[in-house]
Structures are given as structure tokens and as C-alpha cells.
Design a protein around this motif. Sequence first.
Motif, PDB file in Angstrom:
ATOM      1  N   MET A   1      39.355  42.379  45.063  1.00 28.85           N
ATOM      2  CA  MET A   1      38.964  42.265  43.655  1.00 28.85           C
ATOM      3  C   MET A   1      39.398  43.493  42.853  1.00 28.85           C
ATOM      4  O   MET A   1      39.742  43.372  41.683  1.00 28.85           O
ATOM      5  CB  MET A   1      37.456  42.062  43.529  1.00 28.85           C
ATOM      6  CG  MET A   1      36.968  40.735  44.081  1.00 28.85           C
ATOM      7  SD  MET A   1      37.695  39.300  43.250  1.00 28.85           S
ATOM      8  CE  MET A   1      38.870  38.715  44.458  1.00 28.85           C
TER       9      MET A   1
ATOM     10  N   CYS B   1      42.808  43.125  41.486  1.00 24.42           N
ATOM     11  CA  CYS B   1      42.908  42.267  40.299  1.00 24.42           C
ATOM     12  C   CYS B   1      42.488  42.997  39.028  1.00 24.42           C
ATOM     13  O   CYS B   1      42.938  42.657  37.942  1.00 24.42           O
ATOM     14  CB  CYS B   1      42.022  41.035  40.455  1.00 24.42           C
ATOM     15  SG  CYS B   1      42.496  39.966  41.794  1.00 24.42           S
TER      16      CYS B   1
ATOM     17  N   ILE C   1      43.569  38.297  44.734  1.00 26.43           N
ATOM     18  CA  ILE C   1      42.713  37.115  44.810  1.00 26.43           C
ATOM     19  C   ILE C   1      42.668  36.584  46.237  1.00 26.43           C
ATOM     20  O   ILE C   1      41.596  36.244  46.755  1.00 26.43           O
ATOM     21  CB  ILE C   1      43.200  36.031  43.827  1.00 26.43           C
ATOM     22  CG1 ILE C   1      42.936  36.493  42.391  1.00 26.43           C
ATOM     23  CG2 ILE C   1      42.518  34.700  44.099  1.00 26.43           C
ATOM     24  CD1 ILE C   1      43.543  35.607  41.341  1.00 26.43           C
TER      25      ILE C   1
ATOM     26  N   GLY D   1      40.610  38.955  48.337  1.00 25.74           N
ATOM     27  CA  GLY D   1      39.207  38.820  47.951  1.00 25.74           C
ATOM     28  C   GLY D   1      38.574  37.568  48.517  1.00 25.74           C
ATOM     29  O   GLY D   1      37.433  37.583  48.994  1.00 25.74           O
TER      30      GLY D   1
END
Length: 134
Positions: free
Chosen positions: A89, A92, A106, A109
Motif C-alpha cells: 500500500m 501506491c 496493489i 498489498g
Amino acid sequence: MKKETLLEIVLGTIGGLIFAVGMCMCLIPEWNLFNAGVVVAIIGFIILLCIIPVYRTHHPKKTHGPVNWGIVFAWVIGVIGALIMGFGMSRCMVDGVEASEMLIGIIVGVIGLVICVLDYPVYSYLKEKNGKKE
């Protein structure tokens, strides 16, 4: 609910929130509040430490049996999954992230999230397996 338990919950909530705000003040450079953030985080940590004497005075000492390795293993898996999910995360949320980095973030994560979700079935399996031995 006992008033001691309520006191522990209140101290934990207030101390955790103050500590978190202090960490945000330290780690967000746009705020320019690093020194004040350190002070606020220390105050929150001191409030969290106040839980220890409250807990010790109102809860009897428990006798500890053998180590439950299922719980230990579940904690280790949970922490590893949370770290992997947090890494993904954070990939991102970086400023000016490219599409490829975001996609990798992603995917990593989601892998960490799946590890966290599978933690309980693994613990249940280990608990059942150990229960049949005894």
C-alpha cells in the motif's frame, strides 16, 4: 463492565490517539511540526504507560502453562502479512507514482491481505491438530 476495565479502555484510546497524532505531526513534512510532534507522541506514550499500574493492581497474576505454539505461529503470520500489505500500500501512496509501480503495490498489498485473512484458518487447523493429540 468493571470500572477498572473501562479506565484501561479510556486510557488506551486517548493515549493511542494522542500518540498517533504526534507521529503524524512528526512524519508529515508539510506540517513542519516535528519537534512538537515528538512532545505530543511522548505524552501519548506516557498515557499508554499509565495502563500498566492500573492493570497490575486490578488483575490477579495468572499462572502460565506451556507455550501455545499455534498462537505464536498465528501472530508471526499476522505480523508478516500486515508488513507485506503495508509495503504494497505504501508503494501506491507515493507522490508521483507510475502506473506500473501502483499495479505492483496493489498486487503486493492484496497478497499481504490474503496472508492476513488466511491467518485464522491456519490457527484453527493448528488448534484442532493439537486438540486431537491430547
